[in-house]
Motif scaffolding. Structure first.
Motif, PDB file in Angstrom:
ATOM      1  N   UNK A   1       0.830  -1.206   0.000  1.00 39.58           N
ATOM      2  CA  UNK A   1       0.000   0.000   0.000  1.00 39.58           C
ATOM      3  C   UNK A   1       0.865   1.258   0.000  1.00 39.58           C
ATOM      4  N   UNK A   2       1.940   1.236   0.795  1.00 37.17           N
ATOM      5  CA  UNK A   2       2.834   2.398   0.820  1.00 37.17           C
ATOM      6  C   UNK A   2       3.491   2.610  -0.547  1.00 37.17           C
ATOM      7  N   UNK A   3       3.933   1.526  -1.177  1.00 39.91           N
ATOM      8  CA  UNK A   3       4.564   1.640  -2.500  1.00 39.91           C
ATOM      9  C   UNK A   3       3.592   2.266  -3.497  1.00 39.91           C
ATOM     10  N   UNK A   4       2.352   1.833  -3.468  1.00 38.54           N
ATOM     11  CA  UNK A   4       1.354   2.380  -4.386  1.00 38.54           C
ATOM     12  C   UNK A   4       1.109   3.874  -4.117  1.00 38.54           C
ATOM     13  N   UNK A   5       1.056   4.241  -2.835  1.00 41.82           N
ATOM     14  CA  UNK A   5       0.845   5.651  -2.486  1.00 41.82           C
ATOM     15  C   UNK A   5       2.020   6.518  -2.938  1.00 41.82           C
ATOM     16  N   UNK A   6       3.229   5.992  -2.814  1.00 45.16           N
ATOM     17  CA  UNK A   6       4.410   6.724  -3.278  1.00 45.16           C
ATOM     18  C   UNK A   6       4.340   6.924  -4.789  1.00 45.16           C
ATOM     19  N   UNK A   7       3.938   5.898  -5.514  1.00 47.95           N
ATOM     20  CA  UNK A   7       3.800   5.996  -6.965  1.00 47.95           C
ATOM     21  C   UNK A   7       2.752   7.041  -7.359  1.00 47.95           C
ATOM     22  N   UNK A   8       1.781   7.254  -6.474  1.00 48.62           N
ATOM     23  CA  UNK A   8       0.719   8.223  -6.732  1.00 48.62           C
ATOM     24  C   UNK A   8       1.066   9.617  -6.233  1.00 48.62           C
ATOM     25  N   UNK A   9       2.296   9.771  -5.709  1.00 42.85           N
ATOM     26  CA  UNK A   9       2.755  11.099  -5.307  1.00 42.85           C
ATOM     27  C   UNK A   9       2.666  11.423  -3.832  1.00 42.85           C
ATOM     28  N   UNK A  10       2.422  10.430  -2.973  1.00 43.34           N
ATOM     29  CA  UNK A  10       2.348  10.694  -1.535  1.00 43.34           C
ATOM     30  C   UNK A  10       3.663  11.304  -1.038  1.00 43.34           C
ATOM     31  N   UNK A  11       3.595  12.319  -0.170  1.00 46.75           N
ATOM     32  CA  UNK A  11       4.800  13.026   0.285  1.00 46.75           C
ATOM     33  C   UNK A  11       5.542  12.300   1.406  1.00 46.75           C
ATOM     34  N   UNK A  12       5.990  11.082   1.131  1.00 47.33           N
ATOM     35  CA  UNK A  12       6.772  10.316   2.090  1.00 47.33           C
ATOM     36  C   UNK A  12       8.262  10.512   1.780  1.00 47.33           C
ATOM     37  N   UNK A  13       9.082  10.377   2.805  1.00 47.87           N
ATOM     38  CA  UNK A  13      10.512  10.650   2.620  1.00 47.87           C
ATOM     39  C   UNK A  13      11.409   9.428   2.793  1.00 47.87           C
ATOM     40  N   UNK A  14      11.006   8.506   3.656  1.00 42.24           N
ATOM     41  CA  UNK A  14      11.771   7.275   3.878  1.00 42.24           C
ATOM     42  C   UNK A  14      10.785   6.115   3.945  1.00 42.24           C
ATOM     43  N   UNK A  15      11.059   5.094   3.157  1.00 46.83           N
ATOM     44  CA  UNK A  15      10.188   3.914   3.083  1.00 46.83           C
ATOM     45  C   UNK A  15      10.951   2.728   3.650  1.00 46.83           C
ATOM     46  N   UNK A  16      10.464   2.200   4.784  1.00 44.37           N
ATOM     47  CA  UNK A  16      11.077   1.048   5.451  1.00 44.37           C
ATOM     48  C   UNK A  16      10.174  -0.149   5.177  1.00 44.37           C
ATOM     49  N   UNK A  17      10.526  -0.913   4.172  1.00 44.05           N
ATOM     50  CA  UNK A  17       9.659  -1.967   3.657  1.00 44.05           C
ATOM     51  C   UNK A  17       9.899  -3.303   4.359  1.00 44.05           C
ATOM     52  N   UNK A  18       8.949  -4.230   4.164  1.00 46.74           N
ATOM     53  CA  UNK A  18       9.089  -5.587   4.693  1.00 46.74           C
ATOM     54  C   UNK A  18       9.677  -6.533   3.666  1.00 46.74           C
ATOM     55  N   UNK A  19      10.025  -5.997   2.495  1.00 46.38           N
ATOM     56  CA  UNK A  19      10.641  -6.851   1.481  1.00 46.38           C
ATOM     57  C   UNK A  19      11.562  -6.019   0.598  1.00 46.38           C
ATOM     58  N   UNK A  20      12.073  -6.645  -0.461  1.00 40.89           N
ATOM     59  CA  UNK A  20      12.936  -5.938  -1.407  1.00 40.89           C
ATOM     60  C   UNK A  20      12.182  -5.449  -2.635  1.00 40.89           C
ATOM     61  N   UNK A  21      11.188  -6.180  -3.063  1.00 40.85           N
ATOM     62  CA  UNK A  21      10.608  -5.922  -4.379  1.00 40.85           C
ATOM     63  C   UNK A  21       9.963  -4.539  -4.484  1.00 40.85           C
ATOM     64  N   UNK A  22       9.235  -4.107  -3.459  1.00 40.54           N
ATOM     65  CA  UNK A  22       8.570  -2.807  -3.545  1.00 40.54           C
ATOM     66  C   UNK A  22       9.583  -1.652  -3.614  1.00 40.54           C
ATOM     67  N   UNK A  23      10.598  -1.597  -2.735  1.00 39.84           N
ATOM     68  CA  UNK A  23      11.589  -0.521  -2.858  1.00 39.84           C
ATOM     69  C   UNK A  23      12.346  -0.547  -4.185  1.00 39.84           C
ATOM     70  N   UNK A  24      12.694  -1.739  -4.662  1.00 42.02           N
ATOM     71  CA  UNK A  24      13.452  -1.824  -5.912  1.00 42.02           C
ATOM     72  C   UNK A  24      12.601  -1.411  -7.110  1.00 42.02           C
ATOM     73  N   UNK A  25      11.310  -1.674  -7.044  1.00 44.42           N
ATOM     74  CA  UNK A  25      10.411  -1.204  -8.104  1.00 44.42           C
ATOM     75  C   UNK A  25      10.382   0.323  -8.134  1.00 44.42           C
ATOM     76  N   UNK A  26      10.306   0.939  -6.957  1.00 40.97           N
ATOM     77  CA  UNK A  26      10.311   2.402  -6.882  1.00 40.97           C
ATOM     78  C   UNK A  26      11.626   2.964  -7.402  1.00 40.97           C
ATOM     79  N   UNK A  27      12.724   2.283  -7.101  1.00 38.35           N
ATOM     80  CA  UNK A  27      14.034   2.713  -7.607  1.00 38.35           C
ATOM     81  C   UNK A  27      14.062   2.670  -9.137  1.00 38.35           C
ATOM     82  N   UNK A  28      13.583   1.581  -9.706  1.00 43.38           N
ATOM     83  CA  UNK A  28      13.580   1.454 -11.172  1.00 43.38           C
ATOM     84  C   UNK A  28      12.681   2.505 -11.829  1.00 43.38           C
TER      85      UNK A  28
END
Length: 251
Positions: free
Chosen positions: A60-87
């Protein structure tokens, strides 16, 4: 009356000061809540600035970030969501793996169920309980690990009609602690937390029953200094000690 130049200068100073005072927003996978609360207090005692910390599911956090949510640090429970945002070009870099998580089976103490990883015994438990709580596997990495575990033991078919999905691993855990579900699969860190351990028994699941739960964190583009400072603190020896005490392996 102020001259236009002086007025413009004052407005500029105001907005620069406002930007410098920007409170950092840190979004954190729900499984991390007990450990994160300790680490944040540790950071504050060391002189760190106030942060806004929000807990929920990684997907849910990854999706919100993709939609422009003003978050600054994302501490995820896995690798795939952060790496998708990086790509997608939304982060400073690939970030860091900060912890390796573990999965646990839990049951409310009042149920008087003796947990087991023996296939025959666990199948009997599944047949006897009303519901099995797990997090949504598409948005919560611990939910995916739970499905992997059931498949590894050949018990998914026996369990699938009894599964109830929590929006996050915290809500899935709450289904068990509230008595709504007979058993559940949750993060070991939550299972051994004081709040859950006094209500529910748990059994740690061997790592070979699911893919490694590598938890990665990433900074979003142009993060404020408090977010950068906290990101650095999460990689410190003191923070890693807290993670180990809360049931994680620290890389």
């Amino acid at each position: 009356m102020l001259s236009p130049i002086i007025f413009l200068s004052l407005v500029t100073v105001f907005f620069v000061s406002l930007a410098n005072a920007q409170q950092a927003t840190v979004v954190v996978a729900a499984n991390m809540k007990p450990a994160m609360e300790e680490i944040y207090q540790q950071y504050k005692i060391a002189g760190g600035q106030d942060l806004r910390i929000i807990y929920g599911s990684s997907g849910n956090f990854a999706r919100q970030i993709q939609q422009g949510a003003p978050f600054h640090l994302f501490v995820s429970a896995d690798e795939s969501f952060p790496l998708t945002l990086y790509r997608q070009g939304l982060t400073v870099d690939e970030g860091k793996i900060y912890a390796i998580g573990r999965l646990a089976l839990i049951v409310h103490k009042s149920k008087k169920i003796r947990l087991s990883l023996n296939q025959v015994e666990l199948k009997k438990i599944i047949e006897d309980v009303n519901k099995i709580a797990i997090a949504k596997p598409d948005t919560a990495p611990y939910g995916k690990a739970a499905i992997d575990f059931l498949n590894a033991l050949g018990l998914y078919e026996a369990a699938k009609n009894k599964i109830v999905f929590g929006e996050s691993i915290s809500s899935a855990t709450m289904f068990v602690t509230s008595g709504s579900a007979g058993i559940g699969l949750t993060a070991y860190s939550l299972a051994k937390s004081k709040e859950v351990a006094q209500i529910a028994d748990h059994l740690l699941i061997p790592e070979n029953f699911h893919e490694p739960i590598k938890q990665r964190m990433v900074l979003m583009k142009n993060p404020p200094k408090p977010a950068v400072d906290f990101y650095a603190h999460l990689q410190s020896a003191k923070a890693k000690d807290v993670l180990r005490l809360n049931g994680y392996s620290a890389p």
